[in-house]
Motif scaffolding. Structure first.
Motif, PDB file in Angstrom:
ATOM      1  N   ASP A 104       0.800  -1.221   0.000  1.00 34.26           N
ATOM      2  CA  ASP A 104       0.000   0.000   0.000  1.00 34.26           C
ATOM      3  C   ASP A 104       0.832   1.270   0.000  1.00 34.26           C
ATOM      4  OD1 ASP A 104       0.872  -0.269   2.631  1.00 34.26           O
ATOM      5  OD2 ASP A 104      -1.022   0.362   3.520  1.00 34.26           O
ATOM      6  N   ASN A 133      -0.250  -6.769   1.145  1.00 37.62           N
ATOM      7  CA  ASN A 133       1.055  -7.123   1.691  1.00 37.62           C
ATOM      8  C   ASN A 133       1.434  -8.567   1.414  1.00 37.62           C
ATOM      9  OD1 ASN A 133       1.370  -4.533   2.822  1.00 37.62           O
ATOM     10  ND2 ASN A 133      -0.010  -5.108   4.469  1.00 37.62           N
ATOM     11  N   SER A 218      -0.351  -1.877   7.502  1.00 39.80           N
ATOM     12  CA  SER A 218      -0.622  -0.934   6.425  1.00 39.80           C
ATOM     13  C   SER A 218       0.069   0.390   6.687  1.00 39.80           C
ATOM     14  CB  SER A 218      -2.140  -0.716   6.305  1.00 39.80           C
ATOM     15  OG  SER A 218      -2.434   0.448   5.554  1.00 39.80           O
ATOM     16  N   CYS A 221      -2.561   3.090   6.952  1.00 45.62           N
ATOM     17  CA  CYS A 221      -3.130   3.152   8.297  1.00 45.62           C
ATOM     18  C   CYS A 221      -2.170   3.854   9.250  1.00 45.62           C
ATOM     19  CB  CYS A 221      -3.442   1.740   8.789  1.00 45.62           C
ATOM     20  SG  CYS A 221      -4.127   1.674  10.458  1.00 45.62           S
TER      21      CYS A 221
END
Length: 289
Positions: A104, A133, A218, A221
């Motif tokens: 990501d 991932n 992430s 995130c």
């Protein structure tokens, strides 16, 4: 076991379940729903007249017949993918689909910024971007091109080093104002799990013994967590510098950087549409680093 030949699509589903150990994991890998995987496995077992999996509370486990079938099907898979790569590698058309996989931090940042211009140049090439991932397998044609970070790419793949992805320490303005002058070891940290192994290894060297307040698989995130004032995070500059609300708290040694690679399988490197993607993205991504 029945001598009837099974459908290759059913065998692909069998391989996915065997490798994932569950219907849900296989469904995610194949991009289909749970019920489709269930029907395919049931149909394959009926065709072969044998039970391939034990249905356990923890997932699907291969039976003895399933183990034997797995070895046979993996040999078939190797032959099918070799044929596929050989034929595709001779395709000189600047059209068709190219599947790119990227984690990501790359897909939401440097990669996305350039795809509009690529489409203007090559309208006949359809791009499929797989964000995640999980490492997709180039040899099995789960993807055509992989955008990966790490200073040592797999020897089985060929590709190009785009450049080095630089990182720095970032935090929200409010968080930094509330912790002026604090030593790095005294801060709350946002960390990453094993999905970002190259990055976590670098973090362990930088801050040995650091226990993050929050971990994520992430980078997107982690950016949101840092902006929310949870703590500091080590983030790629090509992504974090564009985020309003994040402040670069500290630079990192140049050795902290991670190489960025565009990789493909050797049999595909001369396919026209794949070569077009590689030739375009290599300088475009280098500009973003």
């Amino acid at each position: 076991m029945s001598a009837q030949l099974a459908n290759w699509d059913d065998l692909r589903v069998f391989l996915a379940v065997a490798r994932a150990g569950s219907l849900a994991g296989a469904a995610r890998r194949l991009g289909v729903n749970h019920s489709t995987v269930f029907r395919r496995i049931a149909g394959l077992e009926e065709t072969l007249d044998v039970r391939l999996f034990e249905r356990l509370p923890t997932g699907y486990a291969l039976t003895a017949a399933g183990e034997e079938t797995l070895g046979i099907v993996e040999r078939i898979e190797a032959d099918v993918t070799t044929l596929d790569r050989t034929v595709t590698g001779q395709d000189l058309r600047l059209s068709g689909t190219v599947r790119i996989t990227a984690i990501d931090m790359l897909a939401f940042g440097p990669l996305a910024d350039h795809l509009g211009r690529f489409r203007d140049m090559y309208p006949g090439i359809e791009l499929e971007i797989v964000v995640g991932n999980e490492t997709l397998n180039l040899s099995r044609r789960e993807t055509d091109i992989a955008l990966r970070i790490g200073n040592t790419p797999p020897e089985t793949l060929v590709g190009r080093r785009v450049g080095q992805l630089q990182f720095a320490i970032y935090g929200a303005a409010d968080y930094c104002a509330a912790h002026p002058g604090a030593d790095l070891t005294q801060h709350d940290w946002i960390g990453f799990d094993s999905a970002h192994a190259p990055l976590t290894r670098q973090l362990d060297k930088l801050l040995p013994g650091m226990r993050p307040a929050v971990r994520s698989n992430s980078v997107a995130c982690a950016v949101r967590l840092a902006k929310a004032g949870i703590g500091l995070a080590v983030l790629p500059c090509a992504v974090a510098d564009l985020e309003p609300g994040l402040t670069r708290v500290a630079e990192l040694p140049e050795a902290f950087g991670l190489d960025l690679w565009l990789l493909t399988h050797e049999d595909l490197r001369h396919t026209a549409r794949i070569r077009a993607v590689l030739d375009f993205l290599t300088p475009a991504l280098a500009e973003s680093l």
